[in-house]
Design a protein around this motif. Structure first.
Motif, PDB file in Angstrom:
ATOM      1  N   GLU A 138     -61.299 -18.584 -60.573  1.00  0.00           N
ATOM      2  CA  GLU A 138     -61.208 -19.471 -59.415  1.00  0.00           C
ATOM      3  C   GLU A 138     -62.280 -19.143 -58.386  1.00  0.00           C
ATOM      4  OE1 GLU A 138     -56.425 -20.474 -59.331  1.00  0.00           O
ATOM      5  OE2 GLU A 138     -57.185 -18.820 -58.112  1.00  0.00           O
ATOM      6  N   THR A 139     -62.782 -20.185 -57.725  1.00  0.00           N
ATOM      7  CA  THR A 139     -63.702 -20.038 -56.614  1.00  0.00           C
ATOM      8  C   THR A 139     -63.149 -20.823 -55.427  1.00  0.00           C
ATOM      9  OG1 THR A 139     -65.585 -19.925 -58.129  1.00  0.00           O
ATOM     10  CG2 THR A 139     -66.068 -20.347 -55.813  1.00  0.00           C
ATOM     11  N   TYR A 140     -62.888 -20.130 -54.334  1.00  0.00           N
ATOM     12  CA  TYR A 140     -62.411 -20.753 -53.103  1.00  0.00           C
ATOM     13  C   TYR A 140     -63.593 -20.874 -52.140  1.00  0.00           C
ATOM     14  CZ  TYR A 140     -57.774 -19.426 -54.785  1.00  0.00           C
ATOM     15  OH  TYR A 140     -56.644 -19.278 -55.538  1.00  0.00           O
ATOM     16  N   TYR A 141     -63.685 -21.999 -51.435  1.00  0.00           N
ATOM     17  CA  TYR A 141     -64.796 -22.136 -50.501  1.00  0.00           C
ATOM     18  C   TYR A 141     -64.425 -23.102 -49.382  1.00  0.00           C
ATOM     19  CZ  TYR A 141     -65.821 -26.477 -53.080  1.00  0.00           C
ATOM     20  OH  TYR A 141     -65.732 -27.717 -53.668  1.00  0.00           O
ATOM     21  N   ALA A 142     -65.133 -22.951 -48.280  1.00  0.00           N
ATOM     22  CA  ALA A 142     -64.900 -23.814 -47.118  1.00  0.00           C
ATOM     23  C   ALA A 142     -66.154 -23.857 -46.268  1.00  0.00           C
ATOM     24  CB  ALA A 142     -63.729 -23.298 -46.282  1.00  0.00           C
ATOM     25  N   VAL A 143     -66.340 -24.989 -45.603  1.00  0.00           N
ATOM     26  CA  VAL A 143     -67.336 -25.166 -44.554  1.00  0.00           C
ATOM     27  C   VAL A 143     -66.582 -25.609 -43.312  1.00  0.00           C
ATOM     28  CG1 VAL A 143     -69.353 -26.476 -43.792  1.00  0.00           C
ATOM     29  CG2 VAL A 143     -69.157 -25.742 -46.179  1.00  0.00           C
ATOM     30  N   ARG A 144     -66.923 -25.044 -42.167  1.00  0.00           N
ATOM     31  CA  ARG A 144     -66.194 -25.359 -40.939  1.00  0.00           C
ATOM     32  C   ARG A 144     -66.172 -26.864 -40.681  1.00  0.00           C
ATOM     33  NH1 ARG A 144     -68.372 -22.798 -35.489  1.00  0.00           N
ATOM     34  NH2 ARG A 144     -69.882 -24.478 -35.764  1.00  0.00           N
ATOM     35  N   GLY A 145     -64.959 -27.388 -40.519  1.00  0.00           N
ATOM     36  CA  GLY A 145     -64.781 -28.813 -40.280  1.00  0.00           C
ATOM     37  C   GLY A 145     -64.770 -29.665 -41.527  1.00  0.00           C
ATOM     38  N   GLY A 146     -64.966 -29.048 -42.696  1.00  0.00           N
ATOM     39  CA  GLY A 146     -65.054 -29.823 -43.933  1.00  0.00           C
ATOM     40  C   GLY A 146     -63.928 -29.589 -44.911  1.00  0.00           C
ATOM     41  N   GLY A 147     -62.902 -28.823 -44.515  1.00  0.00           N
ATOM     42  CA  GLY A 147     -61.796 -28.544 -45.412  1.00  0.00           C
ATOM     43  C   GLY A 147     -62.086 -27.350 -46.316  1.00  0.00           C
ATOM     44  N   ALA A 148     -61.075 -26.948 -47.068  1.00  0.00           N
ATOM     45  CA  ALA A 148     -61.176 -25.828 -48.007  1.00  0.00           C
ATOM     46  C   ALA A 148     -60.825 -26.316 -49.399  1.00  0.00           C
ATOM     47  CB  ALA A 148     -60.231 -24.696 -47.586  1.00  0.00           C
ATOM     48  N   TYR A 149     -61.478 -25.730 -50.396  1.00  0.00           N
ATOM     49  CA  TYR A 149     -61.341 -26.202 -51.770  1.00  0.00           C
ATOM     50  C   TYR A 149     -61.280 -25.020 -52.730  1.00  0.00           C
ATOM     51  CZ  TYR A 149     -62.714 -30.693 -49.810  1.00  0.00           C
ATOM     52  OH  TYR A 149     -62.757 -31.828 -49.066  1.00  0.00           O
ATOM     53  N   VAL A 150     -60.764 -25.299 -53.924  1.00  0.00           N
ATOM     54  CA  VAL A 150     -60.802 -24.326 -55.011  1.00  0.00           C
ATOM     55  C   VAL A 150     -61.246 -25.033 -56.278  1.00  0.00           C
ATOM     56  CG1 VAL A 150     -58.334 -24.643 -55.581  1.00  0.00           C
ATOM     57  CG2 VAL A 150     -59.519 -22.529 -56.272  1.00  0.00           C
ATOM     58  N   THR A 151     -62.094 -24.364 -57.040  1.00  0.00           N
ATOM     59  CA  THR A 151     -62.496 -24.869 -58.349  1.00  0.00           C
ATOM     60  C   THR A 151     -62.111 -23.845 -59.408  1.00  0.00           C
ATOM     61  OG1 THR A 151     -64.691 -23.859 -58.233  1.00  0.00           O
ATOM     62  CG2 THR A 151     -64.456 -26.100 -57.374  1.00  0.00           C
ATOM     63  N   GLY A 152     -62.023 -24.317 -60.656  1.00  0.00           N
ATOM     64  CA  GLY A 152     -61.665 -23.430 -61.752  1.00  0.00           C
ATOM     65  C   GLY A 152     -60.175 -23.188 -61.824  1.00  0.00           C
ATOM     66  N   GLY A 153     -59.771 -22.275 -62.707  1.00  0.00           N
ATOM     67  CA  GLY A 153     -58.356 -21.976 -62.873  1.00  0.00           C
ATOM     68  C   GLY A 153     -57.562 -23.212 -63.228  1.00  0.00           C
ATOM     69  N   MET A 154     -56.414 -23.361 -62.602  1.00  0.00           N
ATOM     70  CA  MET A 154     -55.546 -24.507 -62.877  1.00  0.00           C
ATOM     71  C   MET A 154     -56.090 -25.795 -62.279  1.00  0.00           C
ATOM     72  SD  MET A 154     -51.785 -22.778 -62.363  1.00  0.00           S
ATOM     73  CE  MET A 154     -50.944 -24.301 -62.773  1.00  0.00           C
ATOM     74  N   SER A 155     -57.032 -25.691 -61.338  1.00  0.00           N
ATOM     75  CA  SER A 155     -57.539 -26.884 -60.657  1.00  0.00           C
ATOM     76  C   SER A 155     -58.615 -27.608 -61.452  1.00  0.00           C
ATOM     77  CB  SER A 155     -58.110 -26.497 -59.298  1.00  0.00           C
ATOM     78  OG  SER A 155     -59.300 -25.751 -59.439  1.00  0.00           O
ATOM     79  N   GLY A 156     -59.218 -26.927 -62.429  1.00  0.00           N
ATOM     80  CA  GLY A 156     -60.329 -27.526 -63.160  1.00  0.00           C
ATOM     81  C   GLY A 156     -61.631 -27.349 -62.407  1.00  0.00           C
ATOM     82  N   ASP A 157     -62.702 -27.924 -62.954  1.00  0.00           N
ATOM     83  CA  ASP A 157     -64.034 -27.701 -62.400  1.00  0.00           C
ATOM     84  C   ASP A 157     -64.371 -28.630 -61.242  1.00  0.00           C
ATOM     85  OD1 ASP A 157     -64.545 -25.677 -64.207  1.00  0.00           O
ATOM     86  OD2 ASP A 157     -65.312 -27.053 -65.729  1.00  0.00           O
ATOM     87  N   ASP A 158     -63.616 -29.705 -61.055  1.00  0.00           N
ATOM     88  CA  ASP A 158     -63.966 -30.684 -60.034  1.00  0.00           C
ATOM     89  C   ASP A 158     -63.594 -30.239 -58.627  1.00  0.00           C
ATOM     90  OD1 ASP A 158     -64.977 -32.345 -61.973  1.00  0.00           O
ATOM     91  OD2 ASP A 158     -63.088 -33.425 -62.239  1.00  0.00           O
TER      92      ASP A 158
END
Length: 260
Positions: free
Chosen positions: A114-134
Motif C-alpha cells: 500500500e501507498t498512502y499519500y496526500a496533498v494539502r487541500g486535495g484529500g488523501a488516497y491509498v493505492t495498492g493492497g485491497m484498493s487496487g492500483d487506481d
C-alpha cells in the motif's frame, strides 16, 4: 512517491538474512540497522538529483538547509524494531514542507503493498493492497463514542518514559473499546485516515515520525493535535475521527500523558 517506492523496494527485497544493529539512539533498545542508513541515502540522493535547492531533515542524520523554501522530512524506516524482527508493520515516510507548512506526504507500506499519500487541500488516497492500483480516497471512521473507540498508541524506548506510558494506557483501556500497539507511528496515522482505527496517540514523536502521516490523517477528515490548543509535537500527538478527538485529547490531558 517515486523515492518512497524505491526505498520500500530496497528494504523489502534487500533485507539481509542476518540483519544486525548498526547503532543505538536514545537507549540500547532504540536501534538503527544498516538498512535504515541505506534507505535514507537512497532517498536523499534521488531527491537531490531532482530538487538540488531543497532542504532535508532525515532521521538518520541527513540535514541540508536548502534555498527554495522546500524541506523534505524523511523517516527512511519507521518501525525499525519490527523490521529487525521480521514483523511486517514498517514503512517509509516522506513529508514535504513549504516555508515550514506541511503540504504533501507519502507513506509507503511495502508488506501491505500500500501507498498512502496526500496533498494539502486535495484529500488523501491509498493505492495498492485491497484498493487496487487506481487509488481510493480515504475517509476516517464515522462518529463513535469514546467507549466504543479502537485506539492505537506507541511506547518510548527510554524505560522511565515507557513505564509512565504504560500507566496511562492502563487507565485508558477500561474507557475504550480496546488499545492496539503497532510499532509504526506513520502506519497508525494512516490507519486513522483509512478508518481502521478510531484514534491514535503517542508521546515523544519526532518531526519525521509524523510529517507525512499527520497530513494524510487530516486530509482524510481526522483531527490532529497535541495538548489542548497545541499542534502535534514531541509532548503529545493525537489523531482521531472528529467525534473521538476532543474526548480522547481531554482524557489524555487529565491522565498527564505528556508528563515525564
Amino acid at each position: 512517491m517515486e523515492a518512497a517506492e524505491l526505498a520500500g523496494r530496497l528494504l523489502r527485497d534487500g533485507r539481509p538474512a542476518h540483519l544486525g544493529v548498526a547503532a543505538t539512539k536514545s537507549s540500547p533498545v532504540d536501534v538503527v540497522t544498516e538498512m535504515d542508513i541505506a534507505a535514507e541515502k537512497l532517498i536523499t540522493g534521488y531527491l537531490a538529483e531532482r530538487r538540488p535547492y531543497d532542504g532535508f531533515l532525515g532521521e538518520e542524520g541527513a540535514t541540508a538547509e536548502g534555498k527554495s523554501g522546500v524541506r523534505w522530512v524523511i523517516d527512511p524506516l519507521d518501525g525499525t524494531v519490527n523490521y529487525l524482527y521480521g514483523l511486517p508493520t514498517w514503512a517509509v515516510s516522506i513529508g514535504v514542507e513549504l516555508h515550514g507548512e506541511r503540504v504533501a506526504g507519502v507513506v509507503e507500506v511495502p508488506m501491505r503493498g500500500e501507498t498512502y499519500y496526500a496533498v494539502r487541500g486535495g484529500g488523501a488516497y491509498v493505492t495498492g493492497g485491497m484498493s487496487g492500483d487506481d487509488g481510493v480516497k480515504l475517509h476516517c471512521r464515522p462518529a463513535a463514542p469514546l467507549d466504543e473507540a479502537l485506539v492505537s498508541t506507541g511506547f518510548n524506548y527510554v524505560a522511565d518514559v515507557r513505564k509512565h506510558q504504560a500507566e496511562v494506557a492502563r487507565e485508558l483501556i477500561p474507557r475504550l473499546r480496546d488499545i492496539r500497539r503497532g510499532g509504526s507511528a506513520a502506519i497508525d496515522l494512516c490507519d486513522v485516515a483509512a478508518g481502521r482505527l478510531d484514534g491514535y496517540y503517542e508521546r515523544g514523536l519526532h518531526p519525521w515520525d509524523l510529517a507525512a502521516g499527520d497530513l494524510i490523517a487530516r486530509e482524510a477528515g481526522a483531527l490532529t493535535g497535541g495538548r489542548p490548543g497545541r499542534p502535534a509535537d514531541g509532548d503529545l500527538t493525537v489523531a482521531a475521527s472528529p467525534a473521538v478527538f476532543e474526548p480522547l485529547q481531554a482524557l489524555l490531558e487529565e491522565l498527564g500523558a505528556w508528563h515525564d
